[in-house]
Design a protein around this motif. Structure first.
Motif, PDB file in Angstrom:
ATOM      1  N   ASP A  81       0.802  -1.215   0.000  1.00 23.19           N
ATOM      2  CA  ASP A  81       0.000   0.000   0.000  1.00 23.19           C
ATOM      3  C   ASP A  81       0.839   1.271   0.000  1.00 23.19           C
ATOM      4  O   ASP A  81       0.301   2.367  -0.207  1.00 23.19           O
ATOM      5  CB  ASP A  81      -0.949   0.005   1.203  1.00 23.19           C
ATOM      6  CG  ASP A  81      -2.097  -0.978   1.039  1.00 23.19           C
ATOM      7  OD1 ASP A  81      -2.271  -1.507  -0.076  1.00 23.19           O
ATOM      8  OD2 ASP A  81      -2.823  -1.231   2.029  1.00 23.19           O
ATOM      9  N   THR A  82       2.144   1.155   0.265  1.00 25.09           N
ATOM     10  CA  THR A  82       3.031   2.326   0.163  1.00 25.09           C
ATOM     11  C   THR A  82       3.909   2.269  -1.080  1.00 25.09           C
ATOM     12  O   THR A  82       4.729   3.174  -1.299  1.00 25.09           O
ATOM     13  CB  THR A  82       3.928   2.450   1.409  1.00 25.09           C
ATOM     14  OG1 THR A  82       4.692   1.245   1.573  1.00 25.09           O
ATOM     15  CG2 THR A  82       3.099   2.711   2.661  1.00 25.09           C
ATOM     16  N   ALA A  83       3.746   1.239  -1.896  1.00 26.14           N
ATOM     17  CA  ALA A  83       4.576   1.101  -3.098  1.00 26.14           C
ATOM     18  C   ALA A  83       4.275   2.218  -4.090  1.00 26.14           C
ATOM     19  O   ALA A  83       3.123   2.570  -4.321  1.00 26.14           O
ATOM     20  CB  ALA A  83       4.330  -0.253  -3.744  1.00 26.14           C
ATOM     21  N   VAL A  84       5.317   2.779  -4.670  1.00 24.67           N
ATOM     22  CA  VAL A  84       5.176   3.825  -5.675  1.00 24.67           C
ATOM     23  C   VAL A  84       5.731   3.319  -7.001  1.00 24.67           C
ATOM     24  O   VAL A  84       6.624   2.477  -7.031  1.00 24.67           O
ATOM     25  CB  VAL A  84       5.902   5.123  -5.246  1.00 24.67           C
ATOM     26  CG1 VAL A  84       5.255   5.724  -4.005  1.00 24.67           C
ATOM     27  CG2 VAL A  84       7.395   4.864  -4.993  1.00 24.67           C
ATOM     28  N   THR A  85       5.179   3.843  -8.085  1.00 25.86           N
ATOM     29  CA  THR A  85       5.617   3.463  -9.425  1.00 25.86           C
ATOM     30  C   THR A  85       6.306   4.647 -10.078  1.00 25.86           C
ATOM     31  O   THR A  85       5.708   5.722 -10.211  1.00 25.86           O
ATOM     32  CB  THR A  85       4.419   3.025 -10.289  1.00 25.86           C
ATOM     33  OG1 THR A  85       3.772   1.919  -9.654  1.00 25.86           O
ATOM     34  CG2 THR A  85       4.880   2.615 -11.683  1.00 25.86           C
ATOM     35  N   SER A 118       6.684  16.383  -2.883  1.00 24.13           N
ATOM     36  CA  SER A 118       5.310  16.840  -2.692  1.00 24.13           C
ATOM     37  C   SER A 118       4.361  15.820  -3.293  1.00 24.13           C
ATOM     38  O   SER A 118       4.670  15.201  -4.322  1.00 24.13           O
ATOM     39  CB  SER A 118       5.079  18.204  -3.352  1.00 24.13           C
ATOM     40  OG  SER A 118       5.794  19.228  -2.696  1.00 24.13           O
ATOM     41  N   LEU A 119       3.219  15.659  -2.644  1.00 25.15           N
ATOM     42  CA  LEU A 119       2.179  14.765  -3.143  1.00 25.15           C
ATOM     43  C   LEU A 119       1.004  15.605  -3.622  1.00 25.15           C
ATOM     44  O   LEU A 119       0.552  16.516  -2.915  1.00 25.15           O
ATOM     45  CB  LEU A 119       1.743  13.795  -2.045  1.00 25.15           C
ATOM     46  CG  LEU A 119       0.709  12.734  -2.432  1.00 25.15           C
ATOM     47  CD1 LEU A 119       1.010  11.418  -1.717  1.00 25.15           C
ATOM     48  CD2 LEU A 119      -0.722  13.187  -2.093  1.00 25.15           C
ATOM     49  N   ALA A 140       5.002   7.805   5.148  1.00 23.34           N
ATOM     50  CA  ALA A 140       5.706   6.605   4.690  1.00 23.34           C
ATOM     51  C   ALA A 140       5.700   6.501   3.169  1.00 23.34           C
ATOM     52  O   ALA A 140       6.688   6.067   2.558  1.00 23.34           O
ATOM     53  CB  ALA A 140       5.068   5.366   5.309  1.00 23.34           C
ATOM     54  N   VAL A 141       4.600   6.898   2.535  1.00 18.50           N
ATOM     55  CA  VAL A 141       4.523   6.885   1.068  1.00 18.50           C
ATOM     56  C   VAL A 141       5.575   7.829   0.475  1.00 18.50           C
ATOM     57  O   VAL A 141       6.338   7.455  -0.433  1.00 18.50           O
ATOM     58  CB  VAL A 141       3.109   7.281   0.613  1.00 18.50           C
ATOM     59  CG1 VAL A 141       3.089   7.623  -0.874  1.00 18.50           C
ATOM     60  CG2 VAL A 141       2.116   6.157   0.910  1.00 18.50           C
TER      61      VAL A 141
END
Length: 293
Positions: free
Chosen positions: A29-33, A111-112, A61-62
């Motif tokens: 659930d914290t994996a980023v692509t 930044s998100l 965490a993300v």
């Protein structure tokens, strides 16, 4: 960012086969692509929400995972986040920028962003962080800090001991193992102590051991200290700074959070996280809004 609920939701039973670091619900659930250098996509999971708000520790965490990929060092040493607007489950993009790289430390910012109902891109959270290699740190420790003293896990209380919550009100609690110190549970019985303290054993419900990234979640996973002060309602995070001091040993963590000052509608939360080897592995300070009426 945390939203108050009368009591936390029931904790899921730990699975017979423990999840491992890199292969757990938290990791998925914290994996980023990586879309392009410094640009990452993620679908923020509804599993880490309280009511409709995405938990601030999960968000940290993300972003921490994105920076670990973008920077030449993989472990967060210090990370400071400003929460600008409330994040919601669904697609998001993270943009990172390397500020400086050195032999032992590298610094970056991230930044998100998400789109609002009008289709306008909105910045949700912005962080500045320094990363290094925890395994290269010297063993010398000189400290006056002491581990928190509270009852063993079997004498503490999990969310399952409380009344049945409204369905979907606290999805994050299903993913955590929390055993709260009874002396900080007055708020759940309608008799808050007024001390502004919260202490708990902490772990992930699937049994995954802690690592530096999950420490970013742990500092913001307990019920707010505002409950024990006697306040109710939403306690949104304004700013959160975390210092990771060591790679945690396997086993449950102990989390201690205190608030000493509530003024002008804002309070601070100072957190310490201790591992099973009695080491102080993370510290944090958070500034949050408190609803006074």
């Amino acid at each position: 960012m945390r939203e108050a609920a009368p009591v936390p939701a029931p904790t899921r039973t730990v699975e017979a086969v423990r999840a491992t670091i890199g292969d757990s619900e938290f990791d998925r659930d914290t994996a980023v692509t990586r879309r392009a250098p410094g640009v990452y996509d993620i679908d923020l999971s509804a599993g880490w929400t309280i009511i409709s708000a995405v938990n601030g520790g999960y968000l940290l965490a993300v972003l921490g995972r994105a920076l670990a990929d973008a920077l030449p060092h993989s472990d967060p040493f210090t990370i400071s986040a400003h929460y600008l607007t409330a994040s919601r489950p669904g697609p998001a993009v993270i943009r990172t920028d390397t500020v400086r790289t050195g032999r032992t430390l590298s610094t970056g910012q991230a930044s998100l962003f998400q789109y609002d109902e009008a289709g306008t891109e909105v910045e949700r959270i912005r962080v500045l962080a320094s990363y290094g290699d925890l395994d290269t740190l010297p063993d010398d420790v000189r400290t006056t800090a002491r581990p928190p003293v509270f009852p063993p896990m079997d004498q503490c209380f999990g969310p399952e001991a409380g009344p049945t919550p409204v369905s979907g009100s606290s999805a994050i609690a299903d993913r955590l193992m929390l055993k709260l110190d009874p002396s900080t549970l007055g708020w759940a019985l309608g008799a808050p102590s007024g001390k502004g303290e919260m202490r708990s054993w902490f772990g992930l419900a699937d049994g995954r051991d802690a690592d530096p990234l999950s420490l970013l979640l742990a500092v913001d996973a307990l019920p707010p200290t505002a409950f024990e002060i006697g306040l109710k309602g939403w306690v949104p995070t304004v700013e959160l700074t975390v210092h990771v001091r060591a790679r945690p040993a396997p086993g449950p963590l102990r989390v201690s959070i205190t608030t000493r000052n509530l003024a002008g509608g804002f309070l601070e939360e100072d957190a310490e996280i201790w591992d099973s080897a009695d080491r102080l592995v993370a510290q944090s300070r958070q500034l949050a809004r408190a609803r006074l009426s």
